[in-house]
Design a protein around this motif. Sequence first.
Motif, PDB file in Angstrom:
ATOM      1  N   MET A 102      94.204  -1.483 -35.820  1.00 61.98           N
ATOM      2  CA  MET A 102      94.773  -2.556 -35.019  1.00 61.98           C
ATOM      3  C   MET A 102      94.678  -3.907 -35.721  1.00 61.98           C
ATOM      4  O   MET A 102      95.556  -4.735 -35.556  1.00 61.98           O
ATOM      5  N   HIS A 103      93.602  -4.093 -36.496  1.00 65.88           N
ATOM      6  CA  HIS A 103      93.497  -5.353 -37.232  1.00 65.88           C
ATOM      7  C   HIS A 103      94.658  -5.495 -38.214  1.00 65.88           C
ATOM      8  O   HIS A 103      95.225  -6.579 -38.373  1.00 65.88           O
ATOM      9  N   LEU A 104      94.994  -4.385 -38.871  1.00 66.20           N
ATOM     10  CA  LEU A 104      96.106  -4.415 -39.816  1.00 66.20           C
ATOM     11  C   LEU A 104      97.411  -4.752 -39.093  1.00 66.20           C
ATOM     12  O   LEU A 104      98.193  -5.581 -39.566  1.00 66.20           O
ATOM     13  N   MET A 105      97.642  -4.132 -37.948  1.00 68.59           N
ATOM     14  CA  MET A 105      98.863  -4.401 -37.195  1.00 68.59           C
ATOM     15  C   MET A 105      98.912  -5.860 -36.741  1.00 68.59           C
ATOM     16  O   MET A 105      99.972  -6.480 -36.742  1.00 68.59           O
ATOM     17  N   THR A 106      97.757  -6.410 -36.372  1.00 65.21           N
ATOM     18  CA  THR A 106      97.693  -7.812 -35.972  1.00 65.21           C
ATOM     19  C   THR A 106      98.085  -8.712 -37.135  1.00 65.21           C
ATOM     20  O   THR A 106      98.881  -9.644 -36.984  1.00 65.21           O
ATOM     21  N   MET A 107      97.540  -8.422 -38.314  1.00 68.46           N
ATOM     22  CA  MET A 107      97.848  -9.255 -39.473  1.00 68.46           C
ATOM     23  C   MET A 107      99.299  -9.091 -39.924  1.00 68.46           C
ATOM     24  O   MET A 107      99.920 -10.046 -40.365  1.00 68.46           O
ATOM     25  N   VAL A 108      99.837  -7.881 -39.803  1.00 63.18           N
ATOM     26  CA  VAL A 108     101.248  -7.680 -40.159  1.00 63.18           C
ATOM     27  C   VAL A 108     102.144  -8.530 -39.260  1.00 63.18           C
ATOM     28  O   VAL A 108     103.118  -9.121 -39.720  1.00 63.18           O
ATOM     29  N   GLU A 109     101.790  -8.608 -37.971  1.00 66.04           N
ATOM     30  CA  GLU A 109     102.566  -9.444 -37.049  1.00 66.04           C
ATOM     31  C   GLU A 109     102.495 -10.921 -37.456  1.00 66.04           C
ATOM     32  O   GLU A 109     103.475 -11.647 -37.333  1.00 66.04           O
ATOM     33  N   LEU A 110     101.332 -11.351 -37.923  1.00 65.47           N
ATOM     34  CA  LEU A 110     101.171 -12.763 -38.292  1.00 65.47           C
ATOM     35  C   LEU A 110     101.823 -13.098 -39.623  1.00 65.47           C
ATOM     36  O   LEU A 110     102.495 -14.109 -39.763  1.00 65.47           O
ATOM     37  N   VAL A 111     101.610 -12.245 -40.608  1.00 64.04           N
ATOM     38  CA  VAL A 111     102.013 -12.556 -41.982  1.00 64.04           C
ATOM     39  C   VAL A 111     103.480 -12.232 -42.246  1.00 64.04           C
ATOM     40  O   VAL A 111     104.116 -12.883 -43.069  1.00 64.04           O
ATOM     41  N   GLN A 112     104.026 -11.232 -41.554  1.00 67.01           N
ATOM     42  CA  GLN A 112     105.397 -10.788 -41.782  1.00 67.01           C
ATOM     43  C   GLN A 112     105.635 -10.485 -43.272  1.00 67.01           C
ATOM     44  O   GLN A 112     106.423 -11.163 -43.947  1.00 67.01           O
ATOM     45  N   PRO A 113     104.949  -9.452 -43.802  1.00 69.62           N
ATOM     46  CA  PRO A 113     105.077  -9.145 -45.228  1.00 69.62           C
ATOM     47  C   PRO A 113     106.487  -8.668 -45.603  1.00 69.62           C
ATOM     48  O   PRO A 113     107.228  -8.160 -44.764  1.00 69.62           O
ATOM     49  N   LYS A 114     106.783  -8.812 -46.879  1.00 71.19           N
ATOM     50  CA  LYS A 114     108.074  -8.356 -47.408  1.00 71.19           C
ATOM     51  C   LYS A 114     108.062  -6.824 -47.478  1.00 71.19           C
ATOM     52  O   LYS A 114     107.024  -6.193 -47.351  1.00 71.19           O
ATOM     53  N   TRP A 115     109.209  -6.222 -47.716  1.00 71.39           N
ATOM     54  CA  TRP A 115     109.326  -4.763 -47.695  1.00 71.39           C
ATOM     55  C   TRP A 115     108.423  -4.107 -48.733  1.00 71.39           C
ATOM     56  O   TRP A 115     107.817  -3.077 -48.463  1.00 71.39           O
ATOM     57  N   TYR A 116     108.313  -4.692 -49.924  1.00 71.40           N
ATOM     58  CA  TYR A 116     107.480  -4.073 -50.958  1.00 71.40           C
ATOM     59  C   TYR A 116     105.990  -4.239 -50.658  1.00 71.40           C
ATOM     60  O   TYR A 116     105.183  -3.399 -51.049  1.00 71.40           O
ATOM     61  N   GLU A 117     105.630  -5.279 -49.940  1.00 72.27           N
ATOM     62  CA  GLU A 117     104.232  -5.426 -49.516  1.00 72.27           C
ATOM     63  C   GLU A 117     103.897  -4.390 -48.447  1.00 72.27           C
ATOM     64  O   GLU A 117     102.810  -3.803 -48.449  1.00 72.27           O
ATOM     65  N   ARG A 118     104.835  -4.146 -47.559  1.00 72.40           N
ATOM     66  CA  ARG A 118     104.646  -3.098 -46.548  1.00 72.40           C
ATOM     67  C   ARG A 118     104.518  -1.725 -47.211  1.00 72.40           C
ATOM     68  O   ARG A 118     103.705  -0.906 -46.808  1.00 72.40           O
ATOM     69  N   LEU A 119     105.338  -1.482 -48.214  1.00 74.02           N
ATOM     70  CA  LEU A 119     105.282  -0.220 -48.951  1.00 74.02           C
ATOM     71  C   LEU A 119     103.917  -0.048 -49.624  1.00 74.02           C
ATOM     72  O   LEU A 119     103.337   1.045 -49.593  1.00 74.02           O
ATOM     73  N   LEU A 120     103.392  -1.109 -50.195  1.00 76.65           N
ATOM     74  CA  LEU A 120     102.072  -1.059 -50.813  1.00 76.65           C
ATOM     75  C   LEU A 120     100.991  -0.749 -49.772  1.00 76.65           C
ATOM     76  O   LEU A 120     100.096   0.071 -50.018  1.00 76.65           O
ATOM     77  N   VAL A 121     101.085  -1.366 -48.614  1.00 75.83           N
ATOM     78  CA  VAL A 121     100.124  -1.110 -47.539  1.00 75.83           C
ATOM     79  C   VAL A 121     100.182   0.356 -47.118  1.00 75.83           C
ATOM     80  O   VAL A 121      99.148   1.020 -46.949  1.00 75.83           O
ATOM     81  N   ILE A 122     101.380   0.902 -46.968  1.00 79.43           N
ATOM     82  CA  ILE A 122     101.532   2.305 -46.574  1.00 79.43           C
ATOM     83  C   ILE A 122     100.943   3.230 -47.631  1.00 79.43           C
ATOM     84  O   ILE A 122     100.261   4.215 -47.308  1.00 79.43           O
ATOM     85  N   ALA A 123     101.167   2.930 -48.905  1.00 78.28           N
ATOM     86  CA  ALA A 123     100.629   3.765 -49.987  1.00 78.28           C
ATOM     87  C   ALA A 123      99.100   3.732 -49.998  1.00 78.28           C
ATOM     88  O   ALA A 123      98.445   4.777 -50.127  1.00 78.28           O
ATOM     89  N   VAL A 124      98.534   2.552 -49.852  1.00 75.71           N
ATOM     90  CA  VAL A 124      97.069   2.432 -49.841  1.00 75.71           C
ATOM     91  C   VAL A 124      96.493   3.136 -48.614  1.00 75.71           C
ATOM     92  O   VAL A 124      95.475   3.824 -48.703  1.00 75.71           O
ATOM     93  N   GLN A 125      97.153   2.990 -47.468  1.00 72.54           N
ATOM     94  CA  GLN A 125      96.693   3.687 -46.263  1.00 72.54           C
ATOM     95  C   GLN A 125      96.735   5.200 -46.459  1.00 72.54           C
ATOM     96  O   GLN A 125      95.821   5.911 -46.036  1.00 72.54           O
ATOM     97  N   GLY A 126      97.782   5.700 -47.081  1.00 71.50           N
ATOM     98  CA  GLY A 126      97.893   7.135 -47.330  1.00 71.50           C
ATOM     99  C   GLY A 126      96.777   7.644 -48.228  1.00 71.50           C
ATOM    100  O   GLY A 126      96.161   8.681 -47.952  1.00 71.50           O
ATOM    101  N   ALA A 127      96.482   6.914 -49.289  1.00 69.84           N
ATOM    102  CA  ALA A 127      95.399   7.307 -50.195  1.00 69.84           C
ATOM    103  C   ALA A 127      94.052   7.235 -49.480  1.00 69.84           C
ATOM    104  O   ALA A 127      93.227   8.156 -49.583  1.00 69.84           O
ATOM    105  N   PHE A 128      93.822   6.155 -48.739  1.00 64.85           N
ATOM    106  CA  PHE A 128      92.547   6.010 -48.036  1.00 64.85           C
ATOM    107  C   PHE A 128      92.388   7.084 -46.967  1.00 64.85           C
ATOM    108  O   PHE A 128      91.302   7.633 -46.791  1.00 64.85           O
ATOM    109  N   PHE A 129      93.456   7.387 -46.242  1.00 61.47           N
ATOM    110  CA  PHE A 129      93.371   8.415 -45.194  1.00 61.47           C
ATOM    111  C   PHE A 129      92.902   9.741 -45.779  1.00 61.47           C
ATOM    112  O   PHE A 129      92.012  10.390 -45.225  1.00 61.47           O
ATOM    113  N   ASN A 130      93.503  10.161 -46.886  1.00 56.66           N
ATOM    114  CA  ASN A 130      93.117  11.437 -47.494  1.00 56.66           C
ATOM    115  C   ASN A 130      91.674  11.411 -47.981  1.00 56.66           C
ATOM    116  O   ASN A 130      90.922  12.371 -47.773  1.00 56.66           O
TER     117      ASN A 130
END
Length: 128
Positions: free
Chosen positions: A1-29
């Motif tokens: 939820m903290h990440l979702m809160t910050m995404v709402e505030l910062v409004q990252p660009k598409w490639y920043e969102r892609l980086l976040v998704i990739a890091v989340q995928g690696a961390f999840f595994n």
Amino acid sequence: MHLMTMVELVQPKWYERLLVIAVQGAFFNFYFVLYLLFPKLAHRVVGHLEEEDIHSYTLYLNDIDHGEIENVPAPAIAIDYWRMPKDATLKDVDKAYHRDVNHFASPWEIYQADLCPRNSLIRLLIGQ
């Protein structure tokens, strides 16, 4: 939820969102395997991540207090999730509780002594 809160505030660009998704995928595994093998260690890791989050948030609060950053309204997603008042600001989001819960879930006695008083009630209720 903290990440979702910050995404709402910062409004990252598409490639920043892609980086976040990739890091989340690696961390999840990584975390999934860690939790299966060593659940107490997994809670300890999350507790330490929350401590770093608290440190960063404290720096953010200091910047707000010194007028370097504006204290913006909390995003609706944060207000709804944490049941905060409608006029809440980002300064109202409490992160320390999340750290304490994760350290409490990993019962290493050396760390439990310095947890906040909320956990004393939890220990009392579960009979420790």
